[in-house]
Design an enzyme around this catalytic site. Structure first.
Site, PDB file in Angstrom:
ATOM      1  N   ASN A  23       0.977  -1.308   0.074  1.00 26.19           N
ATOM      2  CA  ASN A  23      -0.020   0.005   0.156  1.00 26.19           C
ATOM      3  C   ASN A  23       0.512   1.599  -0.073  1.00 26.19           C
ATOM      4  O   ASN A  23       0.109   2.261  -0.242  1.00 26.19           O
ATOM      5  CB  ASN A  23      -1.582   0.181   1.385  1.00 26.19           C
ATOM      6  CG  ASN A  23      -1.644  -0.767   1.004  1.00 26.19           C
ATOM      7  OD1 ASN A  23      -2.605  -0.913  -0.393  1.00 26.19           O
ATOM      8  ND2 ASN A  23      -2.537  -1.069   2.216  1.00 26.19           N
ATOM      9  N   CYS A 116     -10.580  -4.351  -4.972  1.00 33.05           N
ATOM     10  CA  CYS A 116     -11.288  -5.292  -4.206  1.00 33.05           C
ATOM     11  C   CYS A 116     -12.267  -4.743  -4.128  1.00 33.05           C
ATOM     12  O   CYS A 116     -13.050  -3.825  -3.998  1.00 33.05           O
ATOM     13  CB  CYS A 116     -11.197  -5.593  -2.669  1.00 33.05           C
ATOM     14  SG  CYS A 116      -9.258  -6.740  -2.866  1.00 33.05           S
ATOM     15  N   ARG A 121     -17.041   2.623  -1.718  1.00 41.87           N
ATOM     16  CA  ARG A 121     -15.450   2.950  -2.852  1.00 41.87           C
ATOM     17  C   ARG A 121     -15.084   3.911  -3.078  1.00 41.87           C
ATOM     18  O   ARG A 121     -14.641   4.190  -4.519  1.00 41.87           O
ATOM     19  CB  ARG A 121     -14.796   1.592  -3.137  1.00 41.87           C
ATOM     20  CG  ARG A 121     -14.086   0.550  -1.755  1.00 41.87           C
ATOM     21  CD  ARG A 121     -12.846  -0.372  -2.336  1.00 41.87           C
ATOM     22  NE  ARG A 121     -12.458   0.235  -1.828  1.00 41.87           N
ATOM     23  CZ  ARG A 121     -10.675  -0.507  -1.363  1.00 41.87           C
ATOM     24  NH1 ARG A 121     -10.830  -1.426  -2.185  1.00 41.87           N
ATOM     25  NH2 ARG A 121      -9.538   0.236  -0.810  1.00 41.87           N
TER      26      ARG A 121
HETATM   27  C1  UD1 Z   1      -8.295   1.304   2.940  1.00 45.08           C
HETATM   28  C2  UD1 Z   1      -8.018   1.853   4.822  1.00 45.08           C
HETATM   29  C3  UD1 Z   1      -6.329   1.234   4.568  1.00 45.08           C
HETATM   30  C4  UD1 Z   1      -6.530   0.693   3.679  1.00 45.08           C
HETATM   31  C5  UD1 Z   1      -7.585   0.393   2.040  1.00 45.08           C
HETATM   32  C6  UD1 Z   1      -7.094  -1.202   1.616  1.00 45.08           C
HETATM   33  C7  UD1 Z   1      -8.647   2.990   6.102  1.00 45.08           C
HETATM   34  C8  UD1 Z   1      -9.228   4.783   7.075  1.00 45.08           C
HETATM   35  N1  UD1 Z   1      -8.413   2.927   5.434  1.00 45.08           N
HETATM   36  O1  UD1 Z   1      -8.158   2.875   2.248  1.00 45.08           O
HETATM   37  O2  UD1 Z   1      -6.646   0.963   5.827  1.00 45.08           O
HETATM   38  O3  UD1 Z   1      -5.032  -0.549   3.272  1.00 45.08           O
HETATM   39  O4  UD1 Z   1      -8.779   0.753   2.439  1.00 45.08           O
HETATM   40  O5  UD1 Z   1      -7.954  -1.622   1.583  1.00 45.08           O
HETATM   41  O6  UD1 Z   1      -8.929   2.156   6.938  1.00 45.08           O
HETATM   42  N2  UD1 Z   1     -14.089   7.230   1.049  1.00 45.08           N
HETATM   43  C9  UD1 Z   1     -15.350   8.042   0.524  1.00 45.08           C
HETATM   44  N3  UD1 Z   1     -14.978   9.343  -0.457  1.00 45.08           N
HETATM   45  C10 UD1 Z   1     -13.642   9.019  -0.890  1.00 45.08           C
HETATM   46  C11 UD1 Z   1     -13.003   7.953  -0.288  1.00 45.08           C
HETATM   47  C12 UD1 Z   1     -12.473   6.766   0.423  1.00 45.08           C
HETATM   48  O7  UD1 Z   1     -16.588   7.710   0.662  1.00 45.08           O
HETATM   49  O8  UD1 Z   1     -12.873   9.614  -2.104  1.00 45.08           O
HETATM   50  C13 UD1 Z   1     -15.009   5.876   1.635  1.00 45.08           C
HETATM   51  C14 UD1 Z   1     -14.686   4.794   1.059  1.00 45.08           C
HETATM   52  O9  UD1 Z   1     -15.482   4.042   0.878  1.00 45.08           O
HETATM   53  C15 UD1 Z   1     -14.238   3.518   2.656  1.00 45.08           C
HETATM   54  C16 UD1 Z   1     -13.625   4.979   4.068  1.00 45.08           C
HETATM   55  O10 UD1 Z   1     -14.298   6.117   2.980  1.00 45.08           O
HETATM   56  O11 UD1 Z   1     -15.378   3.269   2.925  1.00 45.08           O
HETATM   57  C17 UD1 Z   1     -12.156   4.816   3.647  1.00 45.08           C
HETATM   58  O12 UD1 Z   1     -11.849   4.824   2.367  1.00 45.08           O
HETATM   59  P1  UD1 Z   1      -9.805   5.333   2.499  1.00 45.08           P
HETATM   60  O13 UD1 Z   1      -8.945   5.025   3.283  1.00 45.08           O
HETATM   61  O14 UD1 Z   1      -9.879   7.072   1.254  1.00 45.08           O
HETATM   62  O15 UD1 Z   1      -9.538   3.916   1.352  1.00 45.08           O
HETATM   63  P2  UD1 Z   1      -8.639   3.490   0.941  1.00 45.08           P
HETATM   64  O16 UD1 Z   1      -7.503   4.726   0.465  1.00 45.08           O
HETATM   65  O17 UD1 Z   1      -8.553   2.211   0.096  1.00 45.08           O
END
Ligand code: UD1
Length: 421
Positions: A23, A116, A121
């Site tokens: 990551n 995934c 997301r």
């Molecule tokens: C997330 C995890 C990260 C993990 C990765 C892969 C957290 C905070 N983040 O990171 O630790 O390694 O998944 O599994 O635990 N969201 C929105 N709008 C956006 C961006 C995000 O609504 O523009 C929501 C996502 O749907 C989710 C939450 O915010 O419910 C956290 O997302 P985010 O941290 O951005 O996801 P990743 O970066 O994929």
């Protein structure tokens, strides 16, 4: 397509090397688009996701060479500002090319991402941050079309909730923006600190990464640089949980305990002990069955969503009832029905999973549904009686380097077999 055949019941003993964090590597690789000078990255794991991003960056004009765990990336010229659907859809991290392309070239067209299947997301927070920095954004036929003719401008961005991806994306873009950017309610994951260190090695001015307010002072250009990717805390946590299931003693070489945050305490309560030594983390477990522990997934330093599935596999053999609450993603219990095929007693109600520990699990054919879920099935397979056959191994190849070799090296009976064998 390969499967993994596991004969359970063997404790794990020996030294198991922990790779660089997937990551983190994915996010720092993208930084090559910000500079016309070479970026040298050490400790980059050899994974399908890294190959996928390599193909995308090459398409933008990067030349990328690998020598062992060292990757040298060089983008003297950006030859395309379009990131096509075929290259972005498989992996969410690819979306982060948008900000750097915009910052360096003033325009970009990037497909909306995949990744995934663990929930909706969205990327709205990424786009809002770029808009705050002056980007004009339109959505057309699954693509984000962005422009910032006079360049990006520093801005104050307050995230309504914590997003790792959006924090990283905004940091990348802000390095070349005019003036100062302040990111409030920023994510504090170790991968954020790693990205800041890499950007600073290239001449960026990123301060206070690892706290919830990050300050970035834009610079005119970024140079080349050298950076070693932080060890993978999720890989380390996963193998520690494998010991929690099977018993034994492992030295997780290169791993750093302080990166595990609250997970360390939850592991300890379950009877899995981790001690930092010079060479890595030593993991041992209590003699009897794991103790039940309730966990809630949260942004760092809370219990990571990326260890929830693996922890559930250990709780499935705990001496009592435990609960898990998944607050980050709405569809991240797909491993539960597969674990149930091995005799696990798991009840899902919305965000909440209730796990009634069993003394014995039975091997079964199971199907991996996402990256971390695959690891949960493998942990259950390592402790189950008889043979477990995990199919759809390509999920695992996205994020766990040399898993079968690493497990084999510490005494597990695992073998990769061809899907049609
Ligand atoms: C997330 C995890 C990260 C993990 C990765 C892969 C957290 C905070 N983040 O990171 O630790 O390694 O998944 O599994 O635990 N969201 C929105 N709008 C956006 C961006 C995000 O609504 O523009 C929501 C996502 O749907 C989710 C939450 O915010 O419910 C956290 O997302 P985010 O941290 O951005 O996801 P990743 O970066 O994929």
């Amino acid at each position: 397509m390969d499967k993994l055949a596991i004969i359970g019941g063997r404790p794990l003993y020996g030294e198991l090397p922990i790779s660089g964090a997937k990551n983190s590597a994915l996010k720092v690789m993208v930084a090559t688009l910000l500079s016309d000078q070479p970026l040298v990255l050490d400790n980059v794991p050899m994974l399908a996701d890294i190959k996928q991003l390599t193909a995308l960056l090459e398409q933008h004009g990067a030349s990328i060479e690998r020598e062992g765990a060292r990757l040298t990336l060089h983008t003297p010229e950006v030859v395309s500002t379009t990131a096509p659907y075929e290259l972005v859809r498989k992996m969410r991290a690819s979306f982060n090319v948008l900000g750097p392309l915009l910052a360096r070239m003033g325009e970009a067209k990037v497909s909306l991402p995949g990744g995934c299947a663990i929930g909706a997301r969205p990327v709205d927070l990424h786009l809002k941050a770029l808009e705050a920095m002056g980007a004009k954004i339109e959505l057309e036929e699954g693509y984000v079309i962005a422009s910032a003719k006079g360049g990006l401008k520093g801005a104050e961005v307050t995230f309504p909730f914590i997003s790792v991806g959006a924090t990283e994306h905004a940091m990348l873009a802000a390095t070349l923006a005019k003036g100062q950017t302040v990111l409030k309610n920023a994510a504090r994951e170790p991968e954020i600190i790693d990205l800041a260190e890499c950007l600073n090695a290239m001449g960026a001015k990123v301060e206070d990464a690892g706290t919830s307010t990050i300050v970035i002072t834009g610079v005119d250009r970024l140079d080349g640089g050298t950076h070693a990717v932080v060890p993978d805390r999720i890989e380390a946590g996963s193998y520690a949980l494998a010991v929690g299931a099977t018993g034994g003693e492992l030295l997780l070489s290169h791993a750093r305990l302080e990166l595990l945050g609250a997970a360390k305490d939850s592991f300890e309560q379950a009877g899995i002990h981790m001690v930092q030594e010079e060479g890595g983390i030593r993991v041992t477990k209590d003699f009897d069955r794991p103790k039940p522990v309730n966990v809630v997934t949260q942004a760092y330093p809370g219990f990571p969503t990326d260890l929830q599935a693996q922890f559930m596999a250990v709780m499935a053999i705990a001496d009592g009832v435990s609960t898990m609450k998944e607050t980050i993603f709405e569809n991240r219990y797909m491993h539960a029905p597969e674990l149930a095929r091995m005799g696990c007693d798991i009840h899902i109600d919305g965000q909440l999973a209730t796990v009634r520990g069993k003394a014995v699990l039975k091997g079964a054919p199971v199907m991996a549904t996402d990256l971390r879920a695959s690891m949960s099935l493998i942990i259950a397979g390592l402790v189950a009686e008889g043979q477990t056959l995990v199919s759809r191994l390509y999920h695992l190849d996205r994020g766990f380097e040399k898993l079968d070799q690493k497990l084999h090296g510490v005494g597990a009976l695992v073998e990769r077999v061809k899907e049609d064998d």
